[in-house]
Design a protein around this motif. Sequence first.
Motif, mmCIF file in Angstrom:
data_model
loop_
_atom_site.group_PDB
_atom_site.id
_atom_site.type_symbol
_atom_site.label_atom_id
_atom_site.label_comp_id
_atom_site.label_asym_id
_atom_site.label_seq_id
_atom_site.Cartn_x
_atom_site.Cartn_y
_atom_site.Cartn_z
ATOM 1 N N ALA A 40 50.581 58.680 -17.358
ATOM 2 C CA ALA A 40 49.832 58.552 -16.161
ATOM 3 C C ALA A 40 48.765 58.457 -16.478
ATOM 4 O O ALA A 40 48.368 58.405 -17.354
ATOM 5 C CB ALA A 40 49.907 59.888 -15.212
ATOM 6 N N PRO A 41 48.234 57.814 -16.134
ATOM 7 C CA PRO A 41 46.771 57.228 -16.248
ATOM 8 C C PRO A 41 45.531 58.632 -16.127
ATOM 9 O O PRO A 41 45.679 58.921 -15.549
ATOM 10 C CB PRO A 41 45.593 56.316 -15.396
ATOM 11 N N PRO A 42 44.200 58.408 -16.816
ATOM 12 C CA PRO A 42 43.297 59.528 -16.551
ATOM 13 C C PRO A 42 43.215 59.977 -15.384
ATOM 14 O O PRO A 42 43.059 58.741 -14.797
ATOM 15 C CB PRO A 42 42.971 58.989 -17.795
ATOM 16 N N SER A 43 42.678 60.826 -14.648
ATOM 17 C CA SER A 43 41.634 61.027 -13.490
ATOM 18 C C SER A 43 39.880 60.432 -12.959
ATOM 19 O O SER A 43 39.633 60.623 -12.331
ATOM 20 C CB SER A 43 42.102 62.097 -12.035
ATOM 21 N N VAL A 44 39.749 60.437 -14.608
ATOM 22 C CA VAL A 44 38.468 60.345 -14.313
ATOM 23 C C VAL A 44 38.125 59.708 -16.223
ATOM 24 O O VAL A 44 38.317 60.263 -16.937
ATOM 25 C CB VAL A 44 37.338 61.852 -14.942
ATOM 26 N N VAL A 45 37.831 58.658 -16.155
ATOM 27 C CA VAL A 45 37.292 57.711 -17.349
ATOM 28 C C VAL A 45 36.080 57.424 -17.406
ATOM 29 O O VAL A 45 35.095 56.746 -16.298
ATOM 30 C CB VAL A 45 38.438 56.329 -17.030
ATOM 31 N N LYS A 46 34.913 58.025 -18.538
ATOM 32 C CA LYS A 46 34.041 57.961 -18.761
ATOM 33 C C LYS A 46 33.069 56.863 -20.163
ATOM 34 O O LYS A 46 34.904 56.812 -21.024
ATOM 35 C CB LYS A 46 32.957 58.767 -18.609
ATOM 36 N N MET B 240 45.527 78.980 -7.794
ATOM 37 C CA MET B 240 46.120 79.088 -8.859
ATOM 38 C C MET B 240 45.891 78.397 -10.213
ATOM 39 O O MET B 240 45.036 77.252 -10.252
ATOM 40 C CB MET B 240 47.730 77.981 -8.612
ATOM 41 N N LYS B 241 46.118 79.135 -11.517
ATOM 42 C CA LYS B 241 45.140 78.754 -13.111
ATOM 43 C C LYS B 241 45.429 77.471 -13.092
ATOM 44 O O LYS B 241 47.046 77.324 -12.986
ATOM 45 C CB LYS B 241 44.828 79.370 -13.238
ATOM 46 N N ARG B 242 44.994 76.617 -13.546
ATOM 47 C CA ARG B 242 45.146 75.399 -14.893
ATOM 48 C C ARG B 242 44.923 75.054 -16.356
ATOM 49 O O ARG B 242 43.596 76.188 -16.441
ATOM 50 C CB ARG B 242 44.843 74.119 -14.321
ATOM 51 N N LEU B 243 45.805 75.290 -16.958
ATOM 52 C CA LEU B 243 44.770 75.808 -18.502
ATOM 53 C C LEU B 243 44.654 74.723 -18.974
ATOM 54 O O LEU B 243 44.627 72.871 -18.268
ATOM 55 C CB LEU B 243 46.085 75.584 -19.445
ATOM 56 N N ALA C 71 37.639 61.698 -20.550
ATOM 57 C CA ALA C 71 38.668 60.879 -20.302
ATOM 58 C C ALA C 71 39.332 61.893 -19.681
ATOM 59 O O ALA C 71 39.458 63.049 -21.000
ATOM 60 C CB ALA C 71 39.873 60.079 -20.514
ATOM 61 N N LYS C 72 39.723 62.612 -18.701
ATOM 62 C CA LYS C 72 40.003 63.738 -17.897
ATOM 63 C C LYS C 72 42.062 62.801 -17.626
ATOM 64 O O LYS C 72 41.853 62.806 -16.380
ATOM 65 C CB LYS C 72 39.339 64.259 -17.117
ATOM 66 N N TRP C 73 42.658 63.996 -17.805
ATOM 67 C CA TRP C 73 43.828 64.076 -16.970
ATOM 68 C C TRP C 73 44.122 65.393 -15.839
ATOM 69 O O TRP C 73 43.925 66.227 -16.997
ATOM 70 C CB TRP C 73 45.127 64.473 -17.853
ATOM 71 N N MET C 74 44.482 65.195 -14.998
ATOM 72 C CA MET C 74 44.577 66.596 -13.771
ATOM 73 C C MET C 74 45.823 66.560 -13.726
ATOM 74 O O MET C 74 46.220 66.020 -12.689
ATOM 75 C CB MET C 74 44.034 67.195 -12.825
ATOM 76 N N LEU C 75 46.770 66.916 -14.019
ATOM 77 C CA LEU C 75 47.958 67.015 -14.365
ATOM 78 C C LEU C 75 49.066 67.927 -14.286
ATOM 79 O O LEU C 75 48.336 69.601 -13.529
ATOM 80 C CB LEU C 75 48.845 67.169 -15.660
ATOM 81 N N ASP C 76 49.537 68.602 -12.831
ATOM 82 C CA ASP C 76 50.610 68.757 -12.476
ATOM 83 C C ASP C 76 52.098 69.629 -13.002
ATOM 84 O O ASP C 76 51.923 70.480 -12.908
ATOM 85 C CB ASP C 76 51.232 68.560 -10.588
ATOM 86 N N ASP C 77 52.813 68.533 -13.994
ATOM 87 C CA ASP C 77 53.484 69.087 -14.239
ATOM 88 C C ASP C 77 53.661 68.410 -15.716
ATOM 89 O O ASP C 77 53.784 67.373 -16.348
ATOM 90 C CB ASP C 77 54.688 68.331 -13.622
ATOM 91 N N PRO C 78 52.573 69.217 -16.555
ATOM 92 C CA PRO C 78 52.408 70.357 -16.995
ATOM 93 C C PRO C 78 51.400 71.078 -16.076
ATOM 94 O O PRO C 78 50.305 69.942 -16.314
ATOM 95 C CB PRO C 78 52.517 71.062 -17.882
ATOM 96 N N ARG C 79 50.854 71.906 -15.529
ATOM 97 C CA ARG C 79 49.534 72.576 -15.002
ATOM 98 C C ARG C 79 48.503 72.289 -16.044
ATOM 99 O O ARG C 79 48.092 73.862 -16.140
ATOM 100 C CB ARG C 79 49.728 73.214 -14.264
ATOM 101 N N VAL C 80 48.077 71.344 -15.982
ATOM 102 C CA VAL C 80 46.510 71.174 -16.984
ATOM 103 C C VAL C 80 45.348 70.238 -16.811
ATOM 104 O O VAL C 80 46.400 69.834 -15.789
ATOM 105 C CB VAL C 80 47.723 71.255 -18.304
ATOM 106 N N ASN C 81 43.994 70.229 -16.880
ATOM 107 C CA ASN C 81 43.296 70.010 -16.680
ATOM 108 C C ASN C 81 43.391 69.546 -18.444
ATOM 109 O O ASN C 81 42.870 70.420 -19.311
ATOM 110 C CB ASN C 81 41.798 70.539 -16.486
ATOM 111 N N PHE C 82 43.530 68.350 -18.834
ATOM 112 C CA PHE C 82 43.479 67.871 -20.535
ATOM 113 C C PHE C 82 42.068 66.859 -20.775
ATOM 114 O O PHE C 82 42.347 65.993 -20.021
ATOM 115 C CB PHE C 82 45.250 67.026 -21.305
#
Length: 157
Positions: free
Chosen positions: A26-32, A1-4, A36-47
């Motif tokens: 939710a906290p970010p899944s990656v923090v430098k 499944m693709k992710r926006l 920072a990045k969130w890999m969310l499933d609802d909505p399905r987005v890589n923010f």
Amino acid sequence: MKRLHLHVSVPDLEPSIRFYATLFGAPPSVVKADYAKWMLDDPRVNFAISTRDRAPGLDHVGIQVETSGELAELAGRLKAAGAETFDEAATTCCYARSDKSWVSDPAGLRWETFFTFGEATSYGEDKARLDAAQRPAGACCGAGSKPAAQSATGDCC
């Protein structure tokens, strides 16, 4: 499944992390230090957000795929639509290893289609950017960049 995918440039990371963590619940899944990045499933987005010497606001949008075959299919659609793409293989960007295809839409908005296959210890090579005159239009941030065609895209994600 693709992710926006949405990437926003921010002037200050910490208040932006607090804001988006509250918004997404939710906290970010990656923090430098600069990202920072969130890999969310609802909505399905890589923010993603970063402080990477870009004007604050929407930097680019994209579609993240799960396989190299899906990437080839999307890149093919972009080319079939008449868009010039800038393709990269095994590039390092946003603390990840990815294959990418960049394009600008008719309004000039940068789109990135990408398949991520590993993590990286650095943001990417854009930190030591070549000046625009030395870099092909559309060059992104990675080592191993192999442009198939140049486009009007800008710097890396």
